[in-house]
Scaffold this motif. Structure first.
Motif, PDB file in Angstrom:
ATOM      1  N   SER A  60       0.852  -1.194   0.000  1.00  0.00           N
ATOM      2  CA  SER A  60       0.000   0.000   0.000  1.00  0.00           C
ATOM      3  C   SER A  60       0.882   1.237   0.000  1.00  0.00           C
ATOM      4  O   SER A  60       1.944   1.239   0.635  1.00  0.00           O
ATOM      5  CB  SER A  60      -0.896   0.023   1.239  1.00  0.00           C
ATOM      6  N   TYR A  61       0.431   2.279  -0.724  1.00  0.00           N
ATOM      7  CA  TYR A  61       1.227   3.502  -0.798  1.00  0.00           C
ATOM      8  C   TYR A  61       0.312   4.704  -0.959  1.00  0.00           C
ATOM      9  O   TYR A  61      -0.566   4.715  -1.816  1.00  0.00           O
ATOM     10  CB  TYR A  61       2.199   3.434  -1.980  1.00  0.00           C
ATOM     11  N   THR A  62       0.529   5.716  -0.101  1.00  0.00           N
ATOM     12  CA  THR A  62      -0.156   6.997  -0.210  1.00  0.00           C
ATOM     13  C   THR A  62       0.860   8.025  -0.668  1.00  0.00           C
ATOM     14  O   THR A  62       1.915   8.183  -0.043  1.00  0.00           O
ATOM     15  CB  THR A  62      -0.769   7.407   1.141  1.00  0.00           C
ATOM     16  N   GLU A  64       2.906  11.191  -1.065  1.00  0.00           N
ATOM     17  CA  GLU A  64       3.201  12.317  -0.177  1.00  0.00           C
ATOM     18  C   GLU A  64       3.247  13.640  -0.930  1.00  0.00           C
ATOM     19  O   GLU A  64       3.233  14.697  -0.325  1.00  0.00           O
ATOM     20  CB  GLU A  64       4.522  12.073   0.550  1.00  0.00           C
ATOM     21  N   TYR A  80      -6.605   1.746  -7.153  1.00  0.00           N
ATOM     22  CA  TYR A  80      -7.237   2.719  -6.257  1.00  0.00           C
ATOM     23  C   TYR A  80      -8.292   2.011  -5.417  1.00  0.00           C
ATOM     24  O   TYR A  80      -8.764   0.929  -5.786  1.00  0.00           O
ATOM     25  CB  TYR A  80      -7.882   3.834  -7.070  1.00  0.00           C
ATOM     26  N   THR A 101      -4.378   7.329  -2.359  1.00  0.00           N
ATOM     27  CA  THR A 101      -4.118   6.083  -1.656  1.00  0.00           C
ATOM     28  C   THR A 101      -4.231   4.955  -2.665  1.00  0.00           C
ATOM     29  O   THR A 101      -5.247   4.840  -3.354  1.00  0.00           O
ATOM     30  CB  THR A 101      -5.130   5.890  -0.510  1.00  0.00           C
ATOM     31  N   THR A 102      -3.200   4.124  -2.742  1.00  0.00           N
ATOM     32  CA  THR A 102      -3.138   3.100  -3.780  1.00  0.00           C
ATOM     33  C   THR A 102      -2.553   1.800  -3.237  1.00  0.00           C
ATOM     34  O   THR A 102      -1.949   1.782  -2.165  1.00  0.00           O
ATOM     35  CB  THR A 102      -2.242   3.569  -4.951  1.00  0.00           C
ATOM     36  N   THR A 103      -2.726   0.745  -4.019  1.00  0.00           N
ATOM     37  CA  THR A 103      -2.037  -0.521  -3.795  1.00  0.00           C
ATOM     38  C   THR A 103      -1.206  -0.808  -5.032  1.00  0.00           C
ATOM     39  O   THR A 103      -1.726  -0.785  -6.150  1.00  0.00           O
ATOM     40  CB  THR A 103      -3.038  -1.675  -3.560  1.00  0.00           C
TER      41      THR A 103
END
Length: 118
Positions: A60-62, A64, A80, A101-103
């Protein structure tokens, strides 16, 4: 980085060498490796330019900051929360908005060049 134009010039040249990679952390979890070309603008403003590489994995990655990437090698899917999937292949240029916010699914060894501005 190497200053190729002399001490007075703002021009620098850099490329990833085998010893210049470091873990890319999301929280405390390493998700690939990164080689930074720069971590701020000439006036101190937020600006990151770097190479990133990863073996296959999912995380998971948001974002910045606003990020634009160029995929050099590999194959990646970014999903998404609503189920929309962005497939990224070599040569693709993709931009993501700050706060997205993603995977990430790294489907094969991948490398990207990315730029982040806040």
């Amino acid at each position: 980085m190497t200053d190729v134009a002399g001490a007075e010039s703002p021009f620098v040249q850099s490329g990833p060498d085998p010893g210049s990679w470091e873990p890319f952390l999301v929280g405390d979890v390493p998700v690939g490796e990164v080689h930074y070309l720069r971590q701020s603008g000439s006036d101190g403003s937020p600006l990151v330019v770097a190479f990133w590489r990863s073996q296959p994995q999912t995380f998971s990655y948001t974002f910045e900051g606003d990020e634009t990437l160029y995929l050099i090698h590999g194959r990646v899917e970014v999903e998404y929360p609503d189920g929309a999937v962005v497939e990224i292949r070599p040569g693709d240029v993709v931009s993501f908005n700050q706060g997205a916010t993603t995977t990430w699914r790294i489907l094969e060894y991948s490398q990207k060049l990315f730029v982040v501005a806040n």
